[in-house]
Enzyme design. Structure first.
Site, PDB file in Angstrom:
ATOM      1  N   GLN A 118     -14.973   2.367   1.001  1.00  0.00           N
ATOM      2  CA  GLN A 118     -14.110   1.913  -0.086  1.00  0.00           C
ATOM      3  C   GLN A 118     -13.719   3.109  -0.938  1.00  0.00           C
ATOM      4  O   GLN A 118     -14.572   3.853  -1.416  1.00  0.00           O
ATOM      5  CB  GLN A 118     -14.844   0.875  -0.946  1.00  0.00           C
ATOM      6  CG  GLN A 118     -14.001   0.313  -2.082  1.00  0.00           C
ATOM      7  CD  GLN A 118     -14.764  -0.711  -2.929  1.00  0.00           C
ATOM      8  OE1 GLN A 118     -15.995  -0.819  -2.825  1.00  0.00           O
ATOM      9  NE2 GLN A 118     -14.055  -1.446  -3.762  1.00  0.00           N
ATOM     10  N   HIS A 170     -10.216  -5.418  -3.380  1.00  0.00           N
ATOM     11  CA  HIS A 170      -8.900  -5.626  -2.790  1.00  0.00           C
ATOM     12  C   HIS A 170      -9.017  -6.037  -1.338  1.00  0.00           C
ATOM     13  O   HIS A 170      -9.934  -5.617  -0.638  1.00  0.00           O
ATOM     14  CB  HIS A 170      -8.019  -4.372  -2.914  1.00  0.00           C
ATOM     15  CG  HIS A 170      -8.658  -3.113  -2.419  1.00  0.00           C
ATOM     16  ND1 HIS A 170      -9.606  -2.425  -3.132  1.00  0.00           N
ATOM     17  CD2 HIS A 170      -8.491  -2.412  -1.260  1.00  0.00           C
ATOM     18  CE1 HIS A 170      -9.980  -1.344  -2.461  1.00  0.00           C
ATOM     19  NE2 HIS A 170      -9.330  -1.329  -1.308  1.00  0.00           N
ATOM     20  N   LEU A 171      -8.067  -6.854  -0.938  1.00  0.00           N
ATOM     21  CA  LEU A 171      -7.944  -7.274   0.462  1.00  0.00           C
ATOM     22  C   LEU A 171      -6.740  -6.557   1.044  1.00  0.00           C
ATOM     23  O   LEU A 171      -5.663  -6.566   0.446  1.00  0.00           O
ATOM     24  CB  LEU A 171      -7.706  -8.790   0.481  1.00  0.00           C
ATOM     25  CG  LEU A 171      -7.920  -9.541   1.794  1.00  0.00           C
ATOM     26  CD1 LEU A 171      -9.371  -9.464   2.237  1.00  0.00           C
ATOM     27  CD2 LEU A 171      -7.501 -11.003   1.616  1.00  0.00           C
ATOM     28  N   HIS A 172      -6.953  -5.897   2.180  1.00  0.00           N
ATOM     29  CA  HIS A 172      -5.819  -5.289   2.913  1.00  0.00           C
ATOM     30  C   HIS A 172      -5.252  -6.357   3.848  1.00  0.00           C
ATOM     31  O   HIS A 172      -5.999  -6.991   4.594  1.00  0.00           O
ATOM     32  CB  HIS A 172      -6.294  -4.137   3.806  1.00  0.00           C
ATOM     33  CG  HIS A 172      -6.862  -2.954   3.087  1.00  0.00           C
ATOM     34  ND1 HIS A 172      -6.178  -1.774   2.937  1.00  0.00           N
ATOM     35  CD2 HIS A 172      -8.077  -2.749   2.520  1.00  0.00           C
ATOM     36  CE1 HIS A 172      -6.935  -0.881   2.306  1.00  0.00           C
ATOM     37  NE2 HIS A 172      -8.095  -1.458   2.047  1.00  0.00           N
ATOM     38  N   ASP A 181       0.845  -1.194   0.000  1.00  0.00           N
ATOM     39  CA  ASP A 181       0.000   0.000   0.000  1.00  0.00           C
ATOM     40  C   ASP A 181       0.885   1.249   0.000  1.00  0.00           C
ATOM     41  O   ASP A 181       1.903   1.308   0.686  1.00  0.00           O
ATOM     42  CB  ASP A 181      -0.905   0.008   1.239  1.00  0.00           C
ATOM     43  CG  ASP A 181      -2.053   0.989   1.101  1.00  0.00           C
ATOM     44  OD1 ASP A 181      -3.209   0.553   0.992  1.00  0.00           O
ATOM     45  OD2 ASP A 181      -1.794   2.227   1.110  1.00  0.00           O
TER      46      ASP A 181
HETATM   47  P1  5GP Z   1      -9.913   1.299   0.295  1.00  0.00           P
HETATM   48  O1  5GP Z   1     -10.201   2.517   1.115  1.00  0.00           O
HETATM   49  O2  5GP Z   1     -10.503   1.393  -1.070  1.00  0.00           O
HETATM   50  O3  5GP Z   1     -10.266   0.016   1.015  1.00  0.00           O
HETATM   51  O4  5GP Z   1      -8.333   1.226   0.172  1.00  0.00           O
HETATM   52  C1  5GP Z   1      -7.623   1.762  -0.889  1.00  0.00           C
HETATM   53  C2  5GP Z   1      -6.147   1.679  -0.543  1.00  0.00           C
HETATM   54  O5  5GP Z   1      -5.407   1.903  -1.725  1.00  0.00           O
HETATM   55  C3  5GP Z   1      -5.693   2.717   0.468  1.00  0.00           C
HETATM   56  O6  5GP Z   1      -5.117   2.057   1.586  1.00  0.00           O
HETATM   57  C4  5GP Z   1      -4.657   3.553  -0.294  1.00  0.00           C
HETATM   58  O7  5GP Z   1      -3.567   3.956   0.498  1.00  0.00           O
HETATM   59  C5  5GP Z   1      -4.235   2.625  -1.409  1.00  0.00           C
HETATM   60  N1  5GP Z   1      -3.809   3.287  -2.630  1.00  0.00           N
HETATM   61  C6  5GP Z   1      -4.442   4.300  -3.283  1.00  0.00           C
HETATM   62  N2  5GP Z   1      -3.774   4.654  -4.394  1.00  0.00           N
HETATM   63  C7  5GP Z   1      -2.705   3.824  -4.461  1.00  0.00           C
HETATM   64  C8  5GP Z   1      -1.631   3.701  -5.394  1.00  0.00           C
HETATM   65  O8  5GP Z   1      -1.527   4.419  -6.404  1.00  0.00           O
HETATM   66  N3  5GP Z   1      -0.705   2.742  -5.138  1.00  0.00           N
HETATM   67  C9  5GP Z   1      -0.773   1.927  -4.050  1.00  0.00           C
HETATM   68  N4  5GP Z   1       0.169   1.013  -3.901  1.00  0.00           N
HETATM   69  N5  5GP Z   1      -1.779   2.017  -3.135  1.00  0.00           N
HETATM   70  C10 5GP Z   1      -2.724   2.967  -3.351  1.00  0.00           C
END
Ligand code: 5GP
Length: 111
Positions: free
Chosen positions: A101, A107-109, A35
């Protein structure tokens, strides 16, 4: 349920190679990378290569091969990043506005 996938989302662009990523592991169906804004000492994202917006979309429409590959890859990432032998980890996913989201590609964190 009809799902609409935004092909311009940031993870779609990563999958197309338009944006770089720090890859942890890649298979024919799955990509795992660090991330960009880590929320923990280990913070990786595991994504299917297919165009699925969230968990329920993936569960409903991905093939059995994609689903198995995704989960085996996620578990391999946990092992590779050293959290399996440690004090544990979180594997979480967010869906939609109420799930906070941000990126509309499943995606899985791993934290
Ligand atoms: P969500 O909130 O959708 O569950 O998580 C999205 C995640 O994607 C966030 O933790 C954010 O830091 C990560 N993220 C957003 N843009 C990018 C990127 O360009 N590259 C990477 N590696 N992570 C990203």
């Amino acid at each position: 349920m009809a799902y609409s996938y935004d092909t311009q989302n940031i993870f779609a662009r990563i999958l197309r190679g338009e944006i770089p990523n720090k890859t942890v592991l890649e298979t024919p169906h799955t990509l795992a990378f660090h991330d960009i804004y880590p929320q923990a000492p280990v913070h990786a994202l595991v994504i299917p290569k297919g165009a699925y917006v969230n968990f329920d979309h993936f569960a409903a429409e991905a093939s059995a091969e994609e689903i198995v590959d995704f989960h085996r890859t996620a578990a391999a990432v946990c092992a590779l990043l050293g959290v399996v032998e440690g004090d544990g980890y979180r594997a979480i996913t967010n869906a939609g506005p109420h799930g906070m989201q941000e990126v509309p590609h499943y995606h899985l964190h791993i934290l």
